[in-house]
Motif scaffolding. Sequence first.
Motif, PDB file in Angstrom:
ATOM      1  N   ALA A 191       2.622   0.782 -11.138  1.00 14.65           N
ATOM      2  CA  ALA A 191       2.790   0.786  -9.683  1.00 14.65           C
ATOM      3  C   ALA A 191       4.037   0.029  -9.232  1.00 14.65           C
ATOM      4  CB  ALA A 191       1.547   0.185  -9.036  1.00 14.65           C
ATOM      5  N   ALA A 192       4.235  -1.180  -9.770  1.00 11.47           N
ATOM      6  CA  ALA A 192       5.362  -2.002  -9.334  1.00 11.47           C
ATOM      7  C   ALA A 192       6.680  -1.350  -9.749  1.00 11.47           C
ATOM      8  CB  ALA A 192       5.245  -3.391  -9.935  1.00 11.47           C
ATOM      9  N   GLU A 193       6.698  -0.776 -10.967  1.00 10.96           N
ATOM     10  CA  GLU A 193       7.918  -0.123 -11.453  1.00 10.96           C
ATOM     11  C   GLU A 193       8.257   1.106 -10.611  1.00 10.96           C
ATOM     12  OE1 GLU A 193       6.020   0.077 -15.299  1.00 10.96           O
ATOM     13  OE2 GLU A 193       7.929  -0.510 -16.238  1.00 10.96           O
ATOM     14  N   ARG A 194       7.227   1.868 -10.250  1.00 10.68           N
ATOM     15  CA  ARG A 194       7.454   3.049  -9.406  1.00 10.68           C
ATOM     16  C   ARG A 194       8.096   2.644  -8.088  1.00 10.68           C
ATOM     17  NH1 ARG A 194       3.240   7.444 -10.494  1.00 10.68           N
ATOM     18  NH2 ARG A 194       2.304   6.718 -12.386  1.00 10.68           N
ATOM     19  N   ALA A 195       7.532   1.601  -7.479  1.00 13.49           N
ATOM     20  CA  ALA A 195       8.039   1.150  -6.182  1.00 13.49           C
ATOM     21  C   ALA A 195       9.494   0.700  -6.313  1.00 13.49           C
ATOM     22  CB  ALA A 195       7.166   0.008  -5.660  1.00 13.49           C
ATOM     23  N   THR A 225       0.008  11.709  -5.848  1.00 10.50           N
ATOM     24  CA  THR A 225      -0.328  11.237  -7.197  1.00 10.50           C
ATOM     25  C   THR A 225      -0.544   9.734  -7.172  1.00 10.50           C
ATOM     26  OG1 THR A 225       2.030  11.396  -7.686  1.00 10.50           O
ATOM     27  CG2 THR A 225       0.633  13.116  -8.546  1.00 10.50           C
ATOM     28  N   SER A 226       0.478   8.956  -7.432  1.00 11.01           N
ATOM     29  CA  SER A 226       0.274   7.508  -7.452  1.00 11.01           C
ATOM     30  C   SER A 226       0.282   6.935  -6.044  1.00 11.01           C
ATOM     31  CB  SER A 226       1.385   6.848  -8.261  1.00 11.01           C
ATOM     32  OG  SER A 226       2.604   6.944  -7.551  1.00 11.01           O
ATOM     33  N   GLY A 227       0.835   7.674  -5.082  1.00  9.55           N
ATOM     34  CA  GLY A 227       0.984   7.142  -3.739  1.00  9.55           C
ATOM     35  C   GLY A 227       2.310   6.404  -3.558  1.00  9.55           C
ATOM     36  N   ALA A 228       3.074   6.243  -4.653  1.00  9.51           N
ATOM     37  CA  ALA A 228       4.322   5.469  -4.573  1.00  9.51           C
ATOM     38  C   ALA A 228       5.349   6.151  -3.674  1.00  9.51           C
ATOM     39  CB  ALA A 228       4.892   5.271  -5.975  1.00  9.51           C
ATOM     40  N   THR A 229       5.488   7.463  -3.800  1.00 15.38           N
ATOM     41  CA  THR A 229       6.454   8.187  -2.958  1.00 15.38           C
ATOM     42  C   THR A 229       6.009   8.155  -1.496  1.00 15.38           C
ATOM     43  OG1 THR A 229       6.998   9.617  -4.816  1.00 15.38           O
ATOM     44  CG2 THR A 229       7.653  10.381  -2.635  1.00 15.38           C
ATOM     45  N   ALA A 230       4.724   8.378  -1.264  1.00 13.96           N
ATOM     46  CA  ALA A 230       4.200   8.345   0.109  1.00 13.96           C
ATOM     47  C   ALA A 230       4.407   6.957   0.708  1.00 13.96           C
ATOM     48  CB  ALA A 230       2.718   8.713   0.108  1.00 13.96           C
ATOM     49  N   ASN A 231       4.181   5.923  -0.101  1.00 16.82           N
ATOM     50  CA  ASN A 231       4.399   4.553   0.370  1.00 16.82           C
ATOM     51  C   ASN A 231       5.855   4.312   0.737  1.00 16.82           C
ATOM     52  OD1 ASN A 231       1.991   3.172   0.546  1.00 16.82           O
ATOM     53  ND2 ASN A 231       1.998   2.527  -1.599  1.00 16.82           N
ATOM     54  N   ALA A 250      -2.177  18.562  -0.160  1.00 15.53           N
ATOM     55  CA  ALA A 250      -3.085  19.635  -0.576  1.00 15.53           C
ATOM     56  C   ALA A 250      -4.063  19.102  -1.619  1.00 15.53           C
ATOM     57  CB  ALA A 250      -2.290  20.814  -1.139  1.00 15.53           C
ATOM     58  N   ALA A 251      -3.565  18.254  -2.513  1.00 15.95           N
ATOM     59  CA  ALA A 251      -4.443  17.693  -3.548  1.00 15.95           C
ATOM     60  C   ALA A 251      -4.069  16.251  -3.809  1.00 15.95           C
ATOM     61  CB  ALA A 251      -4.328  18.493  -4.838  1.00 15.95           C
ATOM     62  N   ARG A 252      -5.038  15.489  -4.285  1.00 13.53           N
ATOM     63  CA  ARG A 252      -4.753  14.103  -4.644  1.00 13.53           C
ATOM     64  C   ARG A 252      -5.376  13.776  -5.990  1.00 13.53           C
ATOM     65  NH1 ARG A 252      -6.556   9.090  -2.119  1.00 13.53           N
ATOM     66  NH2 ARG A 252      -6.512   8.463  -4.275  1.00 13.53           N
ATOM     67  N   VAL A 253      -4.691  12.914  -6.725  1.00 14.01           N
ATOM     68  CA  VAL A 253      -5.245  12.442  -7.985  1.00 14.01           C
ATOM     69  C   VAL A 253      -6.371  11.483  -7.638  1.00 14.01           C
ATOM     70  CG1 VAL A 253      -4.744  11.082 -10.043  1.00 14.01           C
ATOM     71  CG2 VAL A 253      -3.070  12.731  -9.205  1.00 14.01           C
ATOM     72  N   PRO A 254      -7.570  11.719  -8.152  1.00 13.34           N
ATOM     73  CA  PRO A 254      -8.675  10.819  -7.807  1.00 13.34           C
ATOM     74  C   PRO A 254      -8.600   9.531  -8.606  1.00 13.34           C
ATOM     75  CG  PRO A 254      -9.476  12.680  -9.094  1.00 13.34           C
ATOM     76  CD  PRO A 254      -7.995  12.816  -9.022  1.00 13.34           C
ATOM     77  N   LEU A 255      -7.794   8.618  -8.145  1.00 14.67           N
ATOM     78  CA  LEU A 255      -7.603   7.340  -8.836  1.00 14.67           C
ATOM     79  C   LEU A 255      -8.865   6.512  -8.768  1.00 14.67           C
ATOM     80  CD1 LEU A 255      -4.190   6.405  -7.259  1.00 14.67           C
ATOM     81  CD2 LEU A 255      -4.546   7.164  -9.595  1.00 14.67           C
ATOM     82  N   SER A 256      -9.128   5.766  -9.820  1.00 15.15           N
ATOM     83  CA  SER A 256     -10.301   4.908  -9.766  1.00 15.15           C
ATOM     84  C   SER A 256      -9.938   3.459 -10.038  1.00 15.15           C
ATOM     85  CB  SER A 256     -11.349   5.384 -10.770  1.00 15.15           C
ATOM     86  OG  SER A 256     -10.762   5.491 -12.041  1.00 15.15           O
ATOM     87  N   ARG A 257      -8.774   3.209 -10.654  1.00 17.84           N
ATOM     88  CA  ARG A 257      -8.410   1.835 -10.972  1.00 17.84           C
ATOM     89  C   ARG A 257      -7.556   1.252  -9.851  1.00 17.84           C
ATOM     90  NH1 ARG A 257      -4.860   1.473 -14.841  1.00 17.84           N
ATOM     91  NH2 ARG A 257      -4.438   3.684 -14.832  1.00 17.84           N
ATOM     92  N   PRO A 258      -7.850   0.046  -9.426  1.00 15.14           N
ATOM     93  CA  PRO A 258      -7.076  -0.535  -8.335  1.00 15.14           C
ATOM     94  C   PRO A 258      -5.616  -0.770  -8.701  1.00 15.14           C
ATOM     95  CG  PRO A 258      -8.715  -2.085  -9.182  1.00 15.14           C
ATOM     96  CD  PRO A 258      -8.969  -0.796  -9.849  1.00 15.14           C
ATOM     97  N   LEU A 262      -1.789   3.025  -5.990  1.00  8.20           N
ATOM     98  CA  LEU A 262      -1.727   3.043  -4.528  1.00  8.20           C
ATOM     99  C   LEU A 262      -1.528   1.611  -4.037  1.00  8.20           C
ATOM    100  CD1 LEU A 262      -4.427   5.627  -3.496  1.00  8.20           C
ATOM    101  CD2 LEU A 262      -1.994   5.782  -3.139  1.00  8.20           C
ATOM    102  N   THR A 263      -0.408   1.047  -4.402  1.00 11.27           N
ATOM    103  CA  THR A 263      -0.173  -0.358  -4.075  1.00 11.27           C
ATOM    104  C   THR A 263       0.962  -0.476  -3.082  1.00 11.27           C
ATOM    105  OG1 THR A 263       1.284  -0.446  -5.964  1.00 11.27           O
ATOM    106  CG2 THR A 263      -0.956  -1.215  -6.301  1.00 11.27           C
ATOM    107  N   ARG A 264       1.016  -1.612  -2.479  1.00  8.98           N
ATOM    108  CA  ARG A 264       1.990  -1.879  -1.456  1.00  8.98           C
ATOM    109  C   ARG A 264       3.371  -2.119  -2.088  1.00  8.98           C
ATOM    110  NH1 ARG A 264       1.246  -6.174   3.244  1.00  8.98           N
ATOM    111  NH2 ARG A 264      -0.948  -5.740   2.899  1.00  8.98           N
ATOM    112  N   THR A 265       4.383  -1.475  -1.536  1.00  8.60           N
ATOM    113  CA  THR A 265       5.726  -1.766  -2.037  1.00  8.60           C
ATOM    114  C   THR A 265       6.234  -3.020  -1.348  1.00  8.60           C
ATOM    115  OG1 THR A 265       6.574  -0.268  -0.364  1.00  8.60           O
ATOM    116  CG2 THR A 265       6.355   0.608  -2.578  1.00  8.60           C
ATOM    117  N   ARG A 266       7.362  -3.505  -1.818  1.00 10.16           N
ATOM    118  CA  ARG A 266       7.876  -4.788  -1.285  1.00 10.16           C
ATOM    119  C   ARG A 266       8.268  -4.656   0.186  1.00 10.16           C
ATOM    120  NH1 ARG A 266      13.249  -4.242  -1.079  1.00 10.16           N
ATOM    121  NH2 ARG A 266      13.961  -2.304  -1.980  1.00 10.16           N
TER     122      ARG A 266
END
Length: 270
Positions: A191-195, A225-231, A250-258, A262-266
């Motif tokens: 998540a952090a690397e994506r952001a 997917t990860s939510g990083a682009t949307a964030n 249209a579709a979302r990856v059903p993530l289960s791990r926190p 789907l984490t906050r970017t800086r």
Amino acid sequence: MATPRSADPWLLRLGAGLARGVIDLLLPPRCLACENPVERQGLLCAECFPRHRFITAPMCARCGLPFAHPGEAGREGLCESCLIHPPVFGRARAVWRYDAASRDILLPLKHADRTELAPALARLMAAAGRELLAGADLLVPVPLHYRRLVARRYNQAALLARGIGRIARVPVVPDLLRRVRATPSLGELGAAERAAVLAGTIAVAPRHRARLAGRRVVLIDDVLTSGATANECARVLLGGGAAAVDVLAAARVPLSRPDAGLTRTRSTPM
Ligand SMILES: [Zn+2]
Ligand SMILES: [Zn+2]
């Protein structure tokens, strides 16, 4: 003397698209996912329907993560991920879980010129995002980098946004966001690397800046997917003056791990 323009690929494409439209009108409607006949254009046949896992309540009030049962919801109806790392965007909704079945519809839209799928998908997305669209001022698609846009010739998210805008009667600004830098695939990154990789890759087009002030935006994408682009898009839109940003996919990856993404970017303005 005019030269024949038969070699112009854009004209050929337009011609093929029109021909397909006419054929669609003449032929009996086909299932969205296979060749089986259906009652109306844009429906799934009885065989395909059970394969498609529609996202319905219960779900996370914020990110739309589907819950197996209502007891999974934490405080204020949120998932664990939203409680620990709230996303930059307000709410996200999607029609389906992203799996083999939804991929069979979404990949052809993205890579195989099956643009005729967009209106049916837009109808499903407008229904899944009813709550979000009711308060929306603007629809903005997640942008493609221009090099990808040139290679693919269309942005699937913009096609979906146009369709949803027509149904929900919300203005669409297809080029409000721009990719100012191409980004590598985010597949393997945390998540952090994506952001970090995405920071600074997306910007508000200067000529649309005035349209954004105080507006409630719904960001449109094919897959969340990860939510990083949307964030990152939400961070840029809020930074550009938007009052709120929700996400409709249209579709979302059903993530289960926190920690899955789907984490906050800086430096988020939340
Ligand atoms: Zn089918
Ligand atoms: Zn959530």
